[in-house]
Design an enzyme around this catalytic site. Structure first.
Site, PDB file in Angstrom:
ATOM      1  CG  HIS A   6      -3.600  -8.181  -1.539  1.00 31.93           C
ATOM      2  ND1 HIS A   6      -3.514  -8.586  -2.848  1.00 31.93           N
ATOM      3  CD2 HIS A   6      -2.370  -7.741  -1.198  1.00 31.93           C
ATOM      4  CE1 HIS A   6      -2.294  -8.366  -3.275  1.00 31.93           C
ATOM      5  NE2 HIS A   6      -1.581  -7.846  -2.311  1.00 31.93           N
ATOM      6  NE  ARG A  45       0.738  -5.629   1.099  1.00 31.65           N
ATOM      7  CZ  ARG A  45       1.363  -6.498   1.915  1.00 31.65           C
ATOM      8  NH1 ARG A  45       1.328  -6.320   3.221  1.00 31.65           N
ATOM      9  NH2 ARG A  45       2.002  -7.532   1.418  1.00 31.65           N
ATOM     10  NE  ARG A  93       2.762  -1.801  -2.334  1.00 26.26           N
ATOM     11  CZ  ARG A  93       2.364  -3.059  -2.160  1.00 26.26           C
ATOM     12  NH1 ARG A  93       3.208  -4.040  -2.436  1.00 26.26           N
ATOM     13  NH2 ARG A  93       1.180  -3.332  -1.713  1.00 26.26           N
ATOM     14  CD  GLU A 107       5.438  -6.430  -6.432  1.00 30.25           C
ATOM     15  OE1 GLU A 107       4.918  -7.125  -5.550  1.00 30.25           O
ATOM     16  OE2 GLU A 107       5.110  -5.247  -6.608  1.00 30.25           O
ATOM     17  CG  ASN A 162       3.331 -11.745  -0.614  1.00 28.15           C
ATOM     18  OD1 ASN A 162       3.929 -12.632  -0.017  1.00 28.15           O
ATOM     19  ND2 ASN A 162       2.858 -10.672  -0.012  1.00 28.15           N
ATOM     20  CG  ASP A 163       2.449  -9.830  -6.647  1.00 33.19           C
ATOM     21  OD1 ASP A 163       1.501 -10.555  -6.998  1.00 33.19           O
ATOM     22  OD2 ASP A 163       2.293  -8.725  -6.108  1.00 33.19           O
ATOM     23  NE  ARG A 218      -0.646 -12.195  -3.664  1.00 32.32           N
ATOM     24  CZ  ARG A 218      -0.061 -11.039  -3.350  1.00 32.32           C
ATOM     25  NH1 ARG A 218       0.640 -10.384  -4.264  1.00 32.32           N
ATOM     26  NH2 ARG A 218      -0.135 -10.553  -2.157  1.00 32.32           N
ATOM     27  CB  CYS A 232       8.390  -6.088   2.044  1.00 31.77           C
ATOM     28  SG  CYS A 232       8.030  -5.745   0.324  1.00 31.77           S
TER      29      CYS A 232
HETATM   30  C1  PEP Z   1       4.557  -8.887  -2.573  1.00 32.92           C
HETATM   31  O1  PEP Z   1       4.064  -9.056  -3.686  1.00 32.92           O
HETATM   32  O2  PEP Z   1       5.366  -9.679  -2.042  1.00 32.92           O
HETATM   33  C2  PEP Z   1       4.195  -7.711  -1.778  1.00 32.92           C
HETATM   34  C3  PEP Z   1       4.786  -7.434  -0.644  1.00 32.92           C
HETATM   35  O3  PEP Z   1       3.194  -6.950  -2.264  1.00 32.92           O
HETATM   36  P1  PEP Z   1       1.640  -7.307  -2.125  1.00 32.92           P
HETATM   37  O4  PEP Z   1       1.522  -8.525  -1.265  1.00 32.92           O
HETATM   38  O5  PEP Z   1       0.989  -6.104  -1.537  1.00 32.92           O
HETATM   39  O6  PEP Z   1       1.255  -7.566  -3.545  1.00 32.92           O
HETATM   40 MG    MG Z   2       3.005  -7.467  -4.704  1.00 38.92          MG
END
Ligand code: PEP
Ligand code: MG
Length: 586
Positions: A192, A299, A335, A434, A457-458, A468, A505
């Site tokens: 993040h 976010r 979200r 995710e 991402n997750d 990650r 996203c």
């Molecule tokens: C993701 O996990 O792809 C996502 C968009 O959420 P974050 O990166 O805030 O965990």
């Molecule tokens: Mg996520």
């Protein structure tokens, strides 16, 4: 001149001077002082850190007593005793009030001196306590670093932060007039902190292992956030070369910007909705400027991460209302808070989770902290009276979580209705996909949700079992992996069968190659950071949806991620060379 390689997380080239944030786990803090007038405040800061450390240790002692017995838990009593011991506290306090040392320096130098004396003591009982002192110093310094930010007077207009690690909050708090970029020892591609860097358009390279021990304050440094390289003490020729590259990148950016007002449509006429991801309301201006048609991911946890006390309902409401107003009728997907994992300072918890990415995070955290959750839901509902808003729950893993989230939402709706407060009664409620379990069960979720948004991402992290944020396994973090593509395909099919929207996203949607695969898998909405919008649009305008479909079909059929990604990249380079030739845009 020294060239180092790390993980590129936020594009751009910068030349600047090192501003080193000491986060010294080896417990050696360089001598630093504060103004005489600030000494009382510095003493207070030390006291706060000491009390916070004692509170943690009390909790740890209690936990350890329950789990391991009184004898084993005794170790924490030594630490608590040391934090109340006048022979330790007196020199620390004196260094702060008399010498005007910083709390960090006073702490580390006092405990280091003591550790040295213990190490040389003939009695082995003393020698065995050296590690405990080291531990204690670490605990206090961590508390202190959590309570402080970089001394702004040390920054000038071209500072490049060099740190062991940074929290999203620290990154978001940088003075943008002075900080041009950052590099860290730790970190991964989609941490993040990296996302915040992208949001702020701050070039950044992470995962350099030991950069903090190789630099000194004020040293000249070049950061290439596109390629992941860092150059220390560049020679004049290199500076000249990079200065020219910065100028070229600026021109390329201007060229790409011209696409902003053109439609995001494939060569065979399929329209793709391009939205932006935001952490702060002010980013909307940038999104719209780059041609985004709305916000696909807000976010909201950053409302918590950037302030000392939790936001009130009014704080939430004002932020959401501001977004709605700035968007002027365009879509806003909010979200609900995604706290936990790397977006919750575990250090401030009395007992940090052992495995926070698999712990109490996201919707799980909200469902356990109902008051906080309901406050946010009320604020979102109130803001929905001013313009189109959708609600999205993060990290939903089972149907019960989604239903519980909706249950609280309905209760808040009823209460607002009773009070005569206006809101959008038909507000759409969707979920992020995710977690592999959610993707595999997307056919069932599709019967209950209004939309899906794939969070790669997750999803990549949980599918491939790759943290990650961990630079040591960063090379295994590959979104173009047949396993990931199969999950995205399942979600897209489930959504299209039920005729509910599906978007992506995650950061990979901003990678033109992955964006092409998403389109091939049937995803028609992509939400990315503002600065990535033109790049993605250029790729979309050079490809046909039919070709993307063939590409995705083939990529999914491979046995390995390396075959899949080299096939995809080679094909795309031939079809749209200008979008896929790997030439970095600053
Ligand atoms: C993701 O996990 O792809 C996502 C968009 O959420 P974050 O990166 O805030 O965990
Ligand atoms: Mg996520």
């Amino acid at each position: 001149m020294k060239k180092l390689r790390g993980i590129p997380v936020s594009k751009g080239l910068v030349i600047g001077r090192v501003a080193l944030i000491e986060h010294d786990l080896s417990f050696r803090i360089p001598r630093s002082s504060v103004d005489q007038a600030n000494a009382p405040a510095e003493l207070e800061r030390f006291e706060l850190a000491r009390r916070a450390a004692i509170a943690d240790l009390d909790a740890l002692h209690e936990q350890a007593t329950g789990e391991m017995g009184e004898q084993a838990a005794k170790i924490f009593l030594f630490h608590i005793g040391a934090l109340n011991d006048p022979s330790i506290l007196k020199p620390i306090r004196e260094k702060i009030s008399t010498d005007h040392s910083s709390a960090e320096y006073a702490t580390s130098s006092t405990l280091r001196d003591l550790a040295e004396r213990f190490a040389n003591h003939p009695d082995s009982t003393f020698q065995s306590k050296v590690d405990d002192l080291r531990d204690l110093a670490h605990r206090l310094l961590t508390k202190l670093s959590g309570a402080t930010t970089l001394d702004p007077t040390r920054l000038n207009e071209n500072s490049i932060i060099v740190a062991h690690d940074l929290t999203p909050t620290q990154t978001a708090g940088f003075d943008r007039d002075k900080v041009m970029g950052f590099v860290t020892d730790l970190g991964g591609r989609t941490s993040h902190t990296a996302i915040v860097a992208g949001a702020l358009s701050l070039p950044a390279v992470v995962g350099l292992s030991d950069i903090t021990s190789r630099v000194r304050d004020g040293q000249t440094i070049i950061v290439d956030g596109t390629r992941g390289t860092v150059i220390l003490d560049p020679d004049p020729e290199t500076i000249e070369t990079y200065a020219r590259a910065i100028e070229r990148a600026r021109e390329a950016k201007l060229e790409l910007h011209e696409l902003a007002q053109l439609p995001a449509v494939t060569t065979d006429g399929v329209e793709i909705e391009l939205l932006g991801n935001i952490e702060f309301a002010d980013e909307i201006e940038h999104i719209l400027d780059e041609g985004g048609k709305g916000v696909g991911l807000y976010r909201t946890e950053f409302l918590y991460l950037t302030r000392e006390v939790p936001p009130t309902e009014e704080d939430h409401y004002e932020s959401y209302k501001k977004c709605v107003e700035m968007l002027d009728g365009r879509e806003l997907t909010i979200r609900t808070i995604d706290l936990g994992a790397d977006k919750y300072t575990q250090l401030q918890e009395a007992i940090p989770e052992r495995n926070p990415f698999l712990g109490l995070r996201s919707i799980r955290y909200s469902l356990k902290n109902q008051k906080m959750f309901r406050t946010q839901l009320r604020a979102i509902l109130r803001a929905s009276a001013h313009g189109p808003i959708k609600i999205m729950f993060p990290l939903v893993t089972n149907i019960a979580e989604f239903r519980s989230g909706k249950y609280f939402l309905r209760e808040e709706m009823e209460e607002l209705a009773e009070q005569g407060v206006p809101f959008d009664e038909s507000i759409k409620v969707g979920m992020m996909v995710e977690v592999p379990a959610a993707a595999l069960m997307s056919h069932a979720f599709a019967r209950e949700v209004d939309f899906f948004s794939v969070g790669t991402n997750d999803l990549v992290q949980y599918t491939l079992a790759v943290d990650r944020t961990n630079e040591r396994v960063a090379s295994l973090y590959t979104p173009i992996h047949p396993a990931v593509l199969r999950l995205v395909r399942d979600v897209s099919r489930a959504a299209n069968r039920r005729e509910i929207p599906v978007s992506c996203c995650g950061e990979s949607a901003a990678d033109p190659a992955f964006a092409a695969l998403l389109i091939g898998l049937g995803v028609r909405t992509l939400s990315v950071t503002a600065s990535s919008l033109p790049l993605v649009k250029r790729a979309i305008r050079g490809l046909s949806a039919a070709r993307c479909e063939r590409l995705a079909k083939k990529a999914i059929s491979f046995d390995s991620e390396s075959e899949a990604s080299s096939y995809v990249l080679n094909r795309l380079k031939k079809i749209v060379p200008e979008a896929f030739d790997g030439r970095p845009v600053g």
